[in-house]
Design a protein around this motif. Structure first.
Motif, PDB file in Angstrom:
ATOM      1  N   SER A   1      -1.491  15.344   7.578  1.00 30.40           N
ATOM      2  CA  SER A   1      -1.932  14.420   6.530  1.00 30.40           C
ATOM      3  C   SER A   1      -0.801  13.471   6.165  1.00 30.40           C
ATOM      4  N   PHE A   2      -1.162  12.277   5.668  1.00 35.17           N
ATOM      5  CA  PHE A   2      -0.184  11.259   5.278  1.00 35.17           C
ATOM      6  C   PHE A   2      -0.267  11.035   3.785  1.00 35.17           C
ATOM      7  N   HIS A   3       0.860  10.827   3.229  1.00 27.43           N
ATOM      8  CA  HIS A   3       0.916  10.508   1.814  1.00 27.43           C
ATOM      9  C   HIS A   3       0.310   9.126   1.617  1.00 27.43           C
ATOM     10  N   PRO A   4      -0.412   8.946   0.534  1.00 26.65           N
ATOM     11  CA  PRO A   4      -1.024   7.627   0.281  1.00 26.65           C
ATOM     12  C   PRO A   4      -0.012   6.507   0.294  1.00 26.65           C
ATOM     13  N   ASN A   5       1.218   6.750  -0.161  1.00 27.48           N
ATOM     14  CA  ASN A   5       2.250   5.702  -0.148  1.00 27.48           C
ATOM     15  C   ASN A   5       2.618   5.315   1.282  1.00 27.48           C
ATOM     16  N   ASP A   6       2.668   6.296   2.208  1.00 23.88           N
ATOM     17  CA  ASP A   6       2.991   5.998   3.615  1.00 23.88           C
ATOM     18  C   ASP A   6       1.914   5.116   4.229  1.00 23.88           C
ATOM     19  N   ILE A   7       0.675   5.455   3.905  1.00 25.82           N
ATOM     20  CA  ILE A   7      -0.431   4.667   4.460  1.00 25.82           C
ATOM     21  C   ILE A   7      -0.349   3.225   3.960  1.00 25.82           C
ATOM     22  N   ALA A   8      -0.057   3.054   2.684  1.00 25.52           N
ATOM     23  CA  ALA A   8       0.036   1.705   2.114  1.00 25.52           C
ATOM     24  C   ALA A   8       1.198   0.934   2.748  1.00 25.52           C
ATOM     25  N   ARG A   9       2.342   1.633   2.944  1.00 28.85           N
ATOM     26  CA  ARG A   9       3.518   0.968   3.532  1.00 28.85           C
ATOM     27  C   ARG A   9       3.233   0.512   4.963  1.00 28.85           C
ATOM     28  N   ARG A  10       2.575   1.410   5.719  1.00 30.36           N
ATOM     29  CA  ARG A  10       2.275   1.059   7.100  1.00 30.36           C
ATOM     30  C   ARG A  10       1.233  -0.078   7.172  1.00 30.36           C
ATOM     31  N   THR A  11       0.340  -0.057   6.235  1.00 29.97           N
ATOM     32  CA  THR A  11      -0.648  -1.136   6.199  1.00 29.97           C
ATOM     33  C   THR A  11       0.029  -2.471   5.942  1.00 29.97           C
ATOM     34  N   ARG A  12       1.004  -2.489   5.015  1.00 31.76           N
ATOM     35  CA  ARG A  12       1.723  -3.740   4.720  1.00 31.76           C
ATOM     36  C   ARG A  12       2.523  -4.209   5.940  1.00 31.76           C
ATOM     37  N   LEU A  13       3.194  -3.248   6.629  1.00 32.61           N
ATOM     38  CA  LEU A  13       3.982  -3.617   7.818  1.00 32.61           C
ATOM     39  C   LEU A  13       3.095  -4.190   8.918  1.00 32.61           C
ATOM     40  N   SER A  14       1.931  -3.577   9.109  1.00 35.06           N
ATOM     41  CA  SER A  14       1.003  -4.079  10.130  1.00 35.06           C
ATOM     42  C   SER A  14       0.514  -5.470   9.773  1.00 35.06           C
ATOM     43  N   SER A  15       0.248  -5.659   8.491  1.00 38.94           N
ATOM     44  CA  SER A  15      -0.224  -6.983   8.064  1.00 38.94           C
ATOM     45  C   SER A  15       0.844  -8.048   8.296  1.00 38.94           C
ATOM     46  N   VAL A  16       2.105  -7.677   7.986  1.00 39.29           N
ATOM     47  CA  VAL A  16       3.215  -8.628   8.202  1.00 39.29           C
ATOM     48  C   VAL A  16       3.365  -8.940   9.687  1.00 39.29           C
ATOM     49  N   ALA A  17       3.299  -7.870  10.530  1.00 39.71           N
ATOM     50  CA  ALA A  17       3.447  -8.072  11.971  1.00 39.71           C
ATOM     51  C   ALA A  17       2.342  -8.973  12.505  1.00 39.71           C
ATOM     52  N   LEU A  18       1.088  -8.716  12.062  1.00 42.98           N
ATOM     53  CA  LEU A  18      -0.023  -9.556  12.498  1.00 42.98           C
ATOM     54  C   LEU A  18       0.160 -10.998  12.043  1.00 42.98           C
ATOM     55  N   ALA A  19       0.674 -11.151  10.801  1.00 43.40           N
ATOM     56  CA  ALA A  19       0.888 -12.506  10.283  1.00 43.40           C
ATOM     57  C   ALA A  19       1.953 -13.242  11.083  1.00 43.40           C
ATOM     58  N   VAL A  20       3.057 -12.502  11.371  1.00 46.04           N
ATOM     59  CA  VAL A  20       4.132 -13.121  12.161  1.00 46.04           C
ATOM     60  C   VAL A  20       3.625 -13.495  13.550  1.00 46.04           C
ATOM     61  N   GLY A  21       2.880 -12.560  14.174  1.00 48.20           N
ATOM     62  CA  GLY A  21       2.337 -12.845  15.500  1.00 48.20           C
ATOM     63  C   GLY A  21       1.406 -14.039  15.478  1.00 48.20           C
ATOM     64  N   PHE A  22       0.567 -14.111  14.419  1.00 46.57           N
ATOM     65  CA  PHE A  22      -0.356 -15.232  14.309  1.00 46.57           C
ATOM     66  C   PHE A  22       0.409 -16.558  14.152  1.00 46.57           C
ATOM     67  N   VAL A  23       1.475 -16.508  13.316  1.00 43.08           N
ATOM     68  CA  VAL A  23       2.287 -17.718  13.118  1.00 43.08           C
ATOM     69  C   VAL A  23       2.946 -18.148  14.429  1.00 43.08           C
ATOM     70  N   LEU A  24       3.462 -17.165  15.186  1.00 46.53           N
ATOM     71  CA  LEU A  24       4.098 -17.486  16.474  1.00 46.53           C
ATOM     72  C   LEU A  24       3.095 -18.088  17.449  1.00 46.53           C
ATOM     73  N   LEU A  25       1.909 -17.474  17.539  1.00 50.63           N
ATOM     74  CA  LEU A  25       0.885 -18.028  18.423  1.00 50.63           C
ATOM     75  C   LEU A  25       0.478 -19.422  17.992  1.00 50.63           C
ATOM     76  N   LEU A  26       0.340 -19.585  16.663  1.00 50.75           N
ATOM     77  CA  LEU A  26      -0.027 -20.905  16.151  1.00 50.75           C
ATOM     78  C   LEU A  26       1.049 -21.939  16.489  1.00 50.75           C
ATOM     79  N   GLY A  27       2.345 -21.507  16.393  1.00 49.40           N
ATOM     80  CA  GLY A  27       3.440 -22.419  16.739  1.00 49.40           C
ATOM     81  C   GLY A  27       3.435 -22.775  18.211  1.00 49.40           C
ATOM     82  N   ALA A  28       3.166 -21.763  19.056  1.00 52.29           N
ATOM     83  CA  ALA A  28       3.120 -22.021  20.499  1.00 52.29           C
ATOM     84  C   ALA A  28       1.992 -22.976  20.835  1.00 52.29           C
ATOM     85  N   PHE A  29       0.810 -22.758  20.216  1.00 52.77           N
ATOM     86  CA  PHE A  29      -0.301 -23.664  20.451  1.00 52.77           C
ATOM     87  C   PHE A  29       0.039 -25.066  19.965  1.00 52.77           C
TER      88      PHE A  29
END
Length: 476
Positions: free
Chosen positions: A2-30
Protein backbone atom coordinates in the motif's frame (compact mmCIF):
# COMPACT_ATOMS: atom_id res chain seq x y z
CA UNK A 1 1.58 -3.33 -0.83
CA UNK A 2 0.00 0.00 0.00
CA UNK A 3 1.05 3.62 -0.61
CA UNK A 4 0.62 6.52 1.67
CA UNK A 5 -1.80 9.09 0.29
CA UNK A 6 0.99 11.70 0.38
CA UNK A 7 3.22 9.48 -1.83
CA UNK A 8 0.45 9.08 -4.35
CA UNK A 9 -0.11 12.85 -4.47
CA UNK A 10 3.64 13.53 -4.84
CA UNK A 11 3.99 11.04 -7.67
CA UNK A 12 0.94 12.46 -9.36
CA UNK A 13 2.47 15.95 -9.26
CA UNK A 14 5.81 14.66 -10.64
CA UNK A 15 4.05 12.86 -13.49
CA UNK A 16 2.07 15.96 -14.29
CA UNK A 17 5.24 18.07 -14.37
CA UNK A 18 7.02 15.51 -16.57
CA UNK A 19 4.07 15.40 -18.98
CA UNK A 20 3.96 19.20 -19.04
CA UNK A 21 7.69 19.45 -19.73
CA UNK A 22 7.44 16.81 -22.45
CA UNK A 23 4.48 18.60 -24.00
CA UNK A 24 6.38 21.92 -23.94
CA UNK A 25 9.42 20.27 -25.56
CA UNK A 26 7.30 18.68 -28.28
CA UNK A 27 5.51 21.96 -28.83
CA UNK A 28 8.90 23.72 -29.13
CA UNK A 29 10.17 21.13 -31.60
CA UNK A 30 7.03 21.50 -33.70
CA UNK A 31 7.34 25.29 -33.56
CA UNK A 32 10.98 25.16 -34.63
CA UNK A 33 10.25 22.74 -37.48
CA UNK A 34 7.07 24.41 -38.69
CA UNK A 35 7.94 28.07 -38.11
CA UNK A 36 11.61 28.76 -37.45
CA UNK A 37 13.14 26.27 -39.92
CA UNK A 38 10.38 26.12 -42.48
CA UNK A 39 12.58 27.94 -45.00
CA UNK A 40 15.43 25.43 -44.56
CA UNK A 41 13.15 22.43 -45.03
CA UNK A 42 11.50 24.06 -47.99
CA UNK A 43 14.94 24.62 -49.51
CA UNK A 44 15.93 20.98 -48.93
CA UNK A 45 12.67 19.83 -50.48
CA UNK A 46 13.27 22.11 -53.42
CA UNK A 47 16.83 20.88 -53.88
CA UNK A 48 15.64 17.26 -53.82
CA UNK A 49 13.01 18.12 -56.43
CA UNK A 50 15.25 20.26 -58.66
CA UNK A 51 18.29 18.94 -60.51
CA UNK A 52 20.83 21.64 -61.44
CA UNK A 53 22.36 21.11 -64.89
CA UNK A 54 25.51 23.16 -65.64
CA UNK A 55 25.39 25.01 -68.96
CA UNK A 56 28.90 25.38 -70.46
CA UNK A 57 29.73 28.83 -71.74
CA UNK A 58 31.08 29.33 -75.28
CA UNK A 59 34.72 30.38 -75.32
CA UNK A 60 35.70 33.56 -77.10
CA UNK A 61 36.35 33.26 -80.83
CA UNK A 62 39.97 33.90 -81.84
CA UNK A 63 40.58 35.90 -85.02
CA UNK A 64 43.67 36.74 -87.05
CA UNK A 65 44.55 40.33 -87.97
CA UNK A 66 42.27 40.17 -91.04
CA UNK A 67 39.26 38.73 -89.24
CA UNK A 68 39.78 35.12 -90.31
CA UNK A 69 38.78 32.56 -87.68
CA UNK A 70 41.54 30.73 -85.82
CA UNK A 71 39.36 29.13 -83.13
CA UNK A 72 35.57 28.94 -82.88
CA UNK A 73 32.78 26.92 -81.26
CA UNK A 74 30.59 24.33 -82.94
CA UNK A 75 27.45 22.69 -81.51
CA UNK A 76 28.00 19.24 -80.04
CA UNK A 77 26.30 16.83 -77.66
CA UNK A 78 27.48 15.66 -74.28
CA UNK A 79 26.15 12.71 -72.29
CA UNK A 80 26.16 12.98 -68.50
CA UNK A 81 24.57 11.12 -65.62
CA UNK A 82 23.67 11.89 -62.02
CA UNK A 83 24.26 9.27 -59.36
CA UNK A 84 23.53 9.24 -55.62
CA UNK A 85 26.63 7.14 -54.92
CA UNK A 86 29.77 5.80 -56.54
CA UNK A 87 28.34 2.28 -56.60
CA UNK A 88 25.25 3.58 -58.37
CA UNK A 89 27.45 5.31 -60.95
CA UNK A 90 29.47 2.15 -61.61
CA UNK A 91 26.27 0.14 -62.02
CA UNK A 92 24.84 2.67 -64.49
CA UNK A 93 28.08 2.74 -66.48
CA UNK A 94 28.10 -1.05 -66.73
CA UNK A 95 24.54 -0.92 -68.08
CA UNK A 96 25.49 1.77 -70.59
CA UNK A 97 28.78 0.15 -71.62
CA UNK A 98 27.40 -1.99 -74.49
CA UNK A 99 25.26 0.86 -75.87
CA UNK A 100 27.95 3.55 -75.69
CA UNK A 101 30.88 1.24 -76.43
CA UNK A 102 32.61 2.49 -73.30
CA UNK A 103 36.16 1.33 -72.69
CA UNK A 104 37.64 0.80 -69.27
CA UNK A 105 39.50 4.07 -69.75
CA UNK A 106 36.18 5.87 -70.34
CA UNK A 107 34.68 4.31 -67.20
CA UNK A 108 37.70 5.17 -65.05
CA UNK A 109 37.66 8.74 -66.37
CA UNK A 110 33.99 9.09 -65.43
CA UNK A 111 34.67 7.69 -61.94
CA UNK A 112 37.43 10.27 -61.42
CA UNK A 113 35.08 13.04 -62.51
CA UNK A 114 32.46 11.85 -60.05
CA UNK A 115 34.95 11.78 -57.18
CA UNK A 116 36.03 15.34 -57.94
CA UNK A 117 32.45 16.66 -58.02
CA UNK A 118 29.80 14.16 -56.82
CA UNK A 119 27.07 16.82 -56.79
CA UNK A 120 27.52 17.72 -60.48
CA UNK A 121 26.39 15.55 -63.39
CA UNK A 122 29.23 13.21 -64.37
CA UNK A 123 30.22 13.53 -68.01
CA UNK A 124 30.41 10.17 -69.76
CA UNK A 125 30.89 11.37 -73.34
CA UNK A 126 31.96 14.96 -73.91
CA UNK A 127 31.45 14.78 -77.68
CA UNK A 128 28.87 12.12 -78.57
CA UNK A 129 27.94 11.31 -82.16
CA UNK A 130 24.43 11.73 -83.53
CA UNK A 131 24.09 7.95 -83.81
CA UNK A 132 24.82 7.50 -80.10
CA UNK A 133 22.40 10.28 -79.16
CA UNK A 134 19.67 8.67 -81.25
CA UNK A 135 20.09 5.32 -79.53
CA UNK A 136 20.05 6.92 -76.09
CA UNK A 137 16.91 8.90 -76.86
CA UNK A 138 15.16 5.65 -77.79
CA UNK A 139 16.03 4.18 -74.39
CA UNK A 140 15.69 7.35 -72.33
CA UNK A 141 13.06 5.74 -70.07
CA UNK A 142 15.57 3.06 -69.07
CA UNK A 143 18.09 5.65 -67.88
CA UNK A 144 16.12 8.33 -65.96
CA UNK A 145 19.27 9.99 -64.61
CA UNK A 146 20.86 10.38 -68.02
CA UNK A 147 21.37 13.95 -69.27
CA UNK A 148 21.80 14.74 -72.95
CA UNK A 149 22.50 18.36 -73.78
CA UNK A 150 23.86 20.54 -76.52
CA UNK A 151 27.23 22.07 -75.64
CA UNK A 152 29.75 24.30 -77.44
CA UNK A 153 32.69 22.36 -78.87
CA UNK A 154 36.02 24.08 -79.51
CA UNK A 155 37.08 23.82 -83.13
CA UNK A 156 40.16 24.95 -85.02
CA UNK A 157 39.47 25.14 -88.78
CA UNK A 158 43.18 24.94 -89.66
CA UNK A 159 44.05 22.39 -86.98
CA UNK A 160 47.79 21.53 -87.03
CA UNK A 161 48.67 24.72 -88.90
CA UNK A 162 47.81 26.88 -85.88
CA UNK A 163 48.49 24.48 -82.99
CA UNK A 164 51.96 25.93 -82.35
CA UNK A 165 50.56 29.23 -81.11
CA UNK A 166 46.86 28.68 -80.37
CA UNK A 167 47.34 25.62 -78.11
CA UNK A 168 44.30 23.56 -77.16
CA UNK A 169 41.60 23.17 -74.49
CA UNK A 170 40.87 20.39 -72.05
CA UNK A 171 39.07 19.56 -68.84
CA UNK A 172 40.40 21.41 -65.80
CA UNK A 173 42.52 19.18 -63.59
CA UNK A 174 42.26 18.76 -59.85
CA UNK A 175 45.65 20.43 -59.37
CA UNK A 176 44.54 23.43 -61.46
CA UNK A 177 41.44 23.85 -59.31
CA UNK A 178 43.73 24.55 -56.34
CA UNK A 179 45.51 27.42 -58.13
CA UNK A 180 44.41 31.02 -57.39
CA UNK A 181 43.94 31.89 -61.08
CA UNK A 182 41.22 29.25 -61.31
CA UNK A 183 39.25 30.42 -58.30
CA UNK A 184 35.55 30.19 -59.12
CA UNK A 185 36.01 27.38 -61.64
CA UNK A 186 34.11 24.13 -61.23
CA UNK A 187 35.22 20.55 -61.90
CA UNK A 188 34.45 19.44 -65.44
CA UNK A 189 34.86 22.87 -67.03
CA UNK A 190 37.10 23.31 -70.07
CA UNK A 191 40.15 25.55 -69.83
CA UNK A 192 43.04 26.52 -72.07
CA UNK A 193 45.89 24.05 -71.80
CA UNK A 194 48.46 25.68 -74.03
CA UNK A 195 49.22 28.56 -76.37
CA UNK A 196 46.86 31.50 -76.63
CA UNK A 197 44.06 29.41 -75.13
CA UNK A 198 45.99 29.23 -71.86
CA UNK A 199 47.69 32.63 -71.99
CA UNK A 200 44.37 34.46 -72.40
CA UNK A 201 42.19 32.09 -70.38
CA UNK A 202 40.79 34.98 -68.32
CA UNK A 203 39.57 36.59 -71.56
CA UNK A 204 38.41 33.53 -73.48
CA UNK A 205 36.58 31.80 -70.63
CA UNK A 206 32.88 32.62 -70.42
CA UNK A 207 30.53 32.35 -67.42
CA UNK A 208 28.86 29.01 -66.82
CA UNK A 209 25.07 28.98 -66.54
CA UNK A 210 22.69 26.54 -64.87
CA UNK A 211 19.35 24.95 -65.77
CA UNK A 212 17.05 23.48 -63.14
CA UNK A 213 15.13 20.34 -64.09
CA UNK A 214 12.25 19.17 -61.92
CA UNK A 215 12.53 15.45 -61.14
CA UNK A 216 10.51 12.81 -59.30
CA UNK A 217 11.68 10.47 -56.54
CA UNK A 218 13.45 8.23 -59.09
CA UNK A 219 15.30 11.15 -60.63
CA UNK A 220 13.16 11.23 -63.77
CA UNK A 221 12.44 14.61 -65.33
CA UNK A 222 8.85 15.80 -65.00
CA UNK A 223 7.01 18.60 -66.69
CA UNK A 224 6.57 21.87 -64.90
CA UNK A 225 8.27 25.12 -64.19
CA UNK A 226 10.50 25.10 -61.13
CA UNK A 227 10.57 27.92 -58.62
CA UNK A 228 14.18 28.72 -59.55
CA UNK A 229 14.79 30.55 -62.83
CA UNK A 230 17.52 29.26 -65.14
CA UNK A 231 20.76 31.22 -65.48
CA UNK A 232 21.96 31.51 -69.05
CA UNK A 233 25.61 30.90 -69.87
CA UNK A 234 27.46 34.02 -71.00
CA UNK A 235 29.93 33.64 -73.85
CA UNK A 236 33.35 35.31 -73.72
CA UNK A 237 34.32 38.23 -75.98
CA UNK A 238 36.44 37.57 -79.09
CA UNK A 239 40.22 37.78 -79.12
CA UNK A 240 41.91 39.63 -81.98
CA UNK A 241 45.50 38.59 -82.70
CA UNK A 242 48.36 39.85 -84.87
CA UNK A 243 48.60 36.53 -86.69
CA UNK A 244 48.27 36.59 -90.48
CA UNK A 245 46.69 33.24 -91.35
CA UNK A 246 47.72 33.45 -94.99
CA UNK A 247 51.34 33.98 -93.99
CA UNK A 248 51.00 31.24 -91.37
CA UNK A 249 49.90 28.78 -94.04
CA UNK A 250 52.81 29.78 -96.27
CA UNK A 251 55.34 29.31 -93.46
CA UNK A 252 53.88 25.89 -92.69
CA UNK A 253 54.12 24.92 -96.36
CA UNK A 254 57.86 25.55 -96.31
CA UNK A 255 58.32 22.63 -93.91
CA UNK A 256 58.21 19.29 -95.66
CA UNK A 257 57.41 16.01 -93.94
CA UNK A 258 61.12 15.51 -93.22
CA UNK A 259 62.07 19.08 -92.26
CA UNK A 260 61.98 19.66 -88.50
CA UNK A 261 62.26 22.99 -86.76
CA UNK A 262 60.45 26.23 -86.08
CA UNK A 263 59.93 29.62 -87.70
CA UNK A 264 58.55 32.97 -86.61
CA UNK A 265 57.73 36.16 -88.53
CA UNK A 266 57.61 39.49 -86.67
CA UNK A 267 57.05 43.15 -87.43
CA UNK A 268 60.31 44.80 -86.28
CA UNK A 269 58.77 48.10 -85.18
CA UNK A 270 55.97 46.67 -83.07
CA UNK A 271 57.00 43.10 -82.25
CA UNK A 272 53.69 41.83 -83.66
CA UNK A 273 53.96 38.10 -84.39
CA UNK A 274 52.58 37.48 -87.87
CA UNK A 275 53.32 33.75 -88.00
CA UNK A 276 54.68 31.12 -85.63
CA UNK A 277 55.04 27.48 -86.63
CA UNK A 278 56.73 24.44 -85.10
CA UNK A 279 57.17 21.24 -87.09
CA UNK A 280 56.04 18.53 -86.61
CA UNK A 281 52.76 19.81 -85.25
CA UNK A 282 49.66 18.18 -83.77
CA UNK A 283 45.90 18.46 -84.23
CA UNK A 284 44.37 20.48 -81.36
CA UNK A 285 40.89 19.29 -82.38
CA UNK A 286 41.78 15.81 -81.10
CA UNK A 287 42.11 17.25 -77.58
CA UNK A 288 38.57 18.65 -77.49
CA UNK A 289 36.34 16.53 -75.27
CA UNK A 290 39.22 14.36 -74.09
CA UNK A 291 42.15 13.16 -76.19
CA UNK A 292 42.03 9.52 -77.35
CA UNK A 293 44.57 7.38 -75.51
CA UNK A 294 46.16 6.06 -78.71
CA UNK A 295 46.69 9.58 -80.11
CA UNK A 296 48.17 10.78 -76.80
CA UNK A 297 50.58 7.83 -76.84
CA UNK A 298 51.50 8.56 -80.44
CA UNK A 299 52.36 12.18 -79.62
CA UNK A 300 54.45 11.26 -76.60
CA UNK A 301 56.40 8.47 -78.29
CA UNK A 302 57.15 10.40 -81.47
CA UNK A 303 60.94 11.03 -81.42
CA UNK A 304 60.39 14.42 -83.08
CA UNK A 305 58.25 15.57 -80.13
CA UNK A 306 55.24 17.31 -81.75
CA UNK A 307 54.13 18.75 -78.39
CA UNK A 308 57.51 20.47 -77.94
CA UNK A 309 57.33 23.98 -79.36
CA UNK A 310 60.59 24.47 -81.23
CA UNK A 311 60.09 28.23 -81.51
CA UNK A 312 59.72 29.13 -77.83
CA UNK A 313 61.03 26.01 -76.07
CA UNK A 314 63.78 24.61 -78.26
CA UNK A 315 67.20 26.08 -77.41
CA UNK A 316 69.87 25.73 -80.09
CA UNK A 317 73.37 27.11 -80.73
CA UNK A 318 72.68 30.25 -82.77
CA UNK A 319 75.82 29.64 -84.87
CA UNK A 320 76.45 32.20 -87.59
CA UNK A 321 73.30 34.18 -86.79
CA UNK A 322 75.11 35.27 -83.63
CA UNK A 323 77.99 36.79 -85.59
CA UNK A 324 75.92 39.94 -85.93
CA UNK A 325 75.78 40.10 -82.12
CA UNK A 326 79.58 39.72 -82.00
CA UNK A 327 79.83 42.55 -84.56
CA UNK A 328 77.51 44.79 -82.54
CA UNK A 329 79.49 44.15 -79.34
CA UNK A 330 82.77 44.87 -81.14
CA UNK A 331 81.44 48.10 -82.63
CA UNK A 332 80.00 49.14 -79.26
CA UNK A 333 83.37 48.58 -77.58
CA UNK A 334 85.16 50.38 -80.45
CA UNK A 335 87.56 47.51 -81.11
CA UNK A 336 86.54 47.29 -84.78
CA UNK A 337 84.95 49.28 -87.61
CA UNK A 338 82.98 48.08 -90.60
CA UNK A 339 86.06 48.55 -92.83
CA UNK A 340 88.60 47.04 -90.41
CA UNK A 341 90.63 44.00 -91.49
CA UNK A 342 92.10 41.36 -89.22
CA UNK A 343 95.84 40.56 -89.30
CA UNK A 344 95.37 36.87 -90.15
CA UNK A 345 93.70 36.10 -93.50
CA UNK A 346 91.21 33.25 -93.76
CA UNK A 347 92.81 30.26 -95.43
CA UNK A 348 90.21 27.78 -94.24
CA UNK A 349 91.07 27.95 -90.57
CA UNK A 350 93.21 29.46 -87.83
CA UNK A 351 95.69 27.99 -85.38
CA UNK A 352 95.17 29.01 -81.77
CA UNK A 353 97.36 27.34 -79.18
CA UNK A 354 97.31 23.61 -79.74
CA UNK A 355 94.01 23.65 -81.64
CA UNK A 356 93.15 24.42 -85.22
CA UNK A 357 89.83 26.29 -85.48
CA UNK A 358 88.31 25.77 -88.91
CA UNK A 359 86.22 28.04 -91.10
CA UNK A 360 83.16 26.58 -92.80
CA UNK A 361 84.74 27.48 -96.15
CA UNK A 362 87.72 25.16 -96.61
CA UNK A 363 89.14 27.33 -99.43
CA UNK A 364 89.09 30.36 -97.13
CA UNK A 365 87.98 33.95 -97.65
CA UNK A 366 91.34 35.73 -97.60
CA UNK A 367 91.50 39.22 -96.12
CA UNK A 368 88.08 40.73 -95.48
CA UNK A 369 86.59 43.77 -93.80
CA UNK A 370 83.96 43.35 -91.10
CA UNK A 371 81.23 44.13 -93.63
CA UNK A 372 82.62 41.48 -95.98
CA UNK A 373 83.06 38.99 -93.14
CA UNK A 374 79.39 39.41 -92.24
CA UNK A 375 78.40 38.93 -95.87
CA UNK A 376 80.53 35.79 -96.26
CA UNK A 377 80.08 34.59 -92.66
CA UNK A 378 83.84 34.12 -92.29
CA UNK A 379 84.62 32.22 -89.10
CA UNK A 380 88.32 33.16 -89.02
CA UNK A 381 87.51 36.87 -89.01
CA UNK A 382 85.14 36.45 -86.07
CA UNK A 383 87.61 34.26 -84.18
CA UNK A 384 90.00 37.19 -84.18
CA UNK A 385 87.25 39.68 -83.38
CA UNK A 386 86.23 37.56 -80.38
CA UNK A 387 89.82 37.62 -79.10
CA UNK A 388 89.93 41.39 -79.49
CA UNK A 389 86.73 41.86 -77.54
CA UNK A 390 87.70 39.44 -74.78
CA UNK A 391 85.54 36.85 -73.07
CA UNK A 392 84.24 39.08 -70.28
CA UNK A 393 83.09 41.84 -72.63
CA UNK A 394 81.71 39.31 -75.08
CA UNK A 395 79.58 37.75 -72.37
CA UNK A 396 78.62 41.11 -70.86
CA UNK A 397 77.65 42.44 -74.26
CA UNK A 398 75.49 39.38 -74.89
CA UNK A 399 73.73 39.90 -71.56
CA UNK A 400 73.14 43.58 -72.41
CA UNK A 401 71.56 42.40 -75.68
CA UNK A 402 69.19 40.23 -73.57
CA UNK A 403 70.55 36.87 -74.71
CA UNK A 404 70.33 35.56 -71.15
CA UNK A 405 66.61 36.37 -70.85
CA UNK A 406 63.34 35.05 -72.22
CA UNK A 407 61.88 37.08 -75.05
CA UNK A 408 58.68 37.81 -73.12
CA UNK A 409 56.35 36.57 -75.87
CA UNK A 410 52.73 36.28 -74.73
CA UNK A 411 52.72 32.48 -74.83
CA UNK A 412 53.09 30.19 -71.80
CA UNK A 413 56.02 27.89 -71.05
CA UNK A 414 58.73 29.80 -72.92
CA UNK A 415 62.16 28.36 -72.11
CA UNK A 416 65.05 30.47 -70.90
CA UNK A 417 68.16 30.59 -73.11
CA UNK A 418 71.47 29.17 -71.89
CA UNK A 419 74.15 31.84 -71.62
CA UNK A 420 77.09 32.55 -69.26
CA UNK A 421 76.73 34.92 -66.30
CA UNK A 422 78.58 38.21 -65.89
CA UNK A 423 80.92 36.56 -63.41
CA UNK A 424 82.67 34.75 -66.22
CA UNK A 425 85.38 33.12 -64.14
CA UNK A 426 82.95 31.73 -61.59
CA UNK A 427 80.65 30.46 -64.35
CA UNK A 428 83.33 28.57 -66.27
CA UNK A 429 85.04 27.31 -63.10
CA UNK A 430 81.73 25.89 -61.99
CA UNK A 431 81.14 24.31 -65.38
CA UNK A 432 84.60 22.96 -66.26
CA UNK A 433 86.78 23.40 -63.20
CA UNK A 434 89.54 26.03 -62.78
CA UNK A 435 91.88 24.29 -65.24
CA UNK A 436 89.31 22.98 -67.67
CA UNK A 437 88.92 26.10 -69.75
CA UNK A 438 90.75 29.10 -71.21
CA UNK A 439 89.39 32.54 -71.95
CA UNK A 440 90.82 32.55 -75.46
CA UNK A 441 89.36 29.24 -76.65
CA UNK A 442 85.97 30.05 -75.16
CA UNK A 443 86.03 33.48 -76.82
CA UNK A 444 86.61 31.83 -80.18
CA UNK A 445 83.65 29.47 -79.71
CA UNK A 446 81.34 32.16 -78.38
CA UNK A 447 82.22 34.59 -81.18
CA UNK A 448 80.68 32.32 -83.83
CA UNK A 449 77.58 31.36 -81.79
CA UNK A 450 78.90 28.10 -80.35
CA UNK A 451 79.95 27.02 -76.90
CA UNK A 452 77.87 27.97 -73.86
CA UNK A 453 75.23 29.74 -75.89
CA UNK A 454 71.85 28.21 -76.75
CA UNK A 455 69.02 30.47 -77.85
CA UNK A 456 65.36 30.05 -78.72
CA UNK A 457 64.17 30.92 -82.20
CA UNK A 458 61.95 33.68 -80.80
CA UNK A 459 64.83 35.22 -78.87
CA UNK A 460 66.99 35.43 -81.99
CA UNK A 461 64.07 36.97 -83.89
CA UNK A 462 63.73 39.58 -81.16
CA UNK A 463 67.44 40.43 -81.55
CA UNK A 464 67.04 40.88 -85.28
CA UNK A 465 64.15 43.32 -84.73
CA UNK A 466 66.70 45.48 -82.89
CA UNK A 467 69.08 45.30 -85.87
CA UNK A 468 66.25 46.22 -88.23
CA UNK A 469 65.23 49.24 -86.15
CA UNK A 470 68.65 50.68 -85.23
CA UNK A 471 68.66 49.18 -81.76
CA UNK A 472 65.01 49.30 -80.69
CA UNK A 473 63.83 45.93 -79.36
CA UNK A 474 60.18 44.99 -79.35
CA UNK A 475 58.68 42.30 -77.15
CA UNK A 476 56.96 39.70 -79.34
Amino acid sequence: MSFHPNDIARRTRLSSVALAVGFVLLLGAFFRAQVLETANYALQSQENRLRPIPLPAPRGIIYDRKGQIIAENLPAYSVSITAPSLDSLRSSLKQLQPTLQLSETDINRAVRRYRRAPTRPTVILADASIDVISVLEEHRIDYPRLIIQSVPKRFYPDGPLVASFVGYTGEISESDLNLPQYAGYNPGQSVGKGGLEKQYEDVLHGTEGVRYDEVDARGRAVQGVGPRPDTDARGAPPLQTNIDLDLQKFVASVFSDTLRGGAIAMEPNTGAVLALYSNPSFDPNRFTGGIPADYWKELNTDPWRPLFNKVIQGTYPPASTWKLATSAIGLENKVVTLNARMPIPCNGGMQYGSRYFRCWEKRGHGYTTLAQAIEKSCDVYFYQLGLRIGLSKLVGGGIDLQFAERSGIDLPNEYKPRFPTRDVRAYYNRRYGPRGWTAGANSLNLSIGQGENSQTVVNMAKFFTALATDGHTSTP
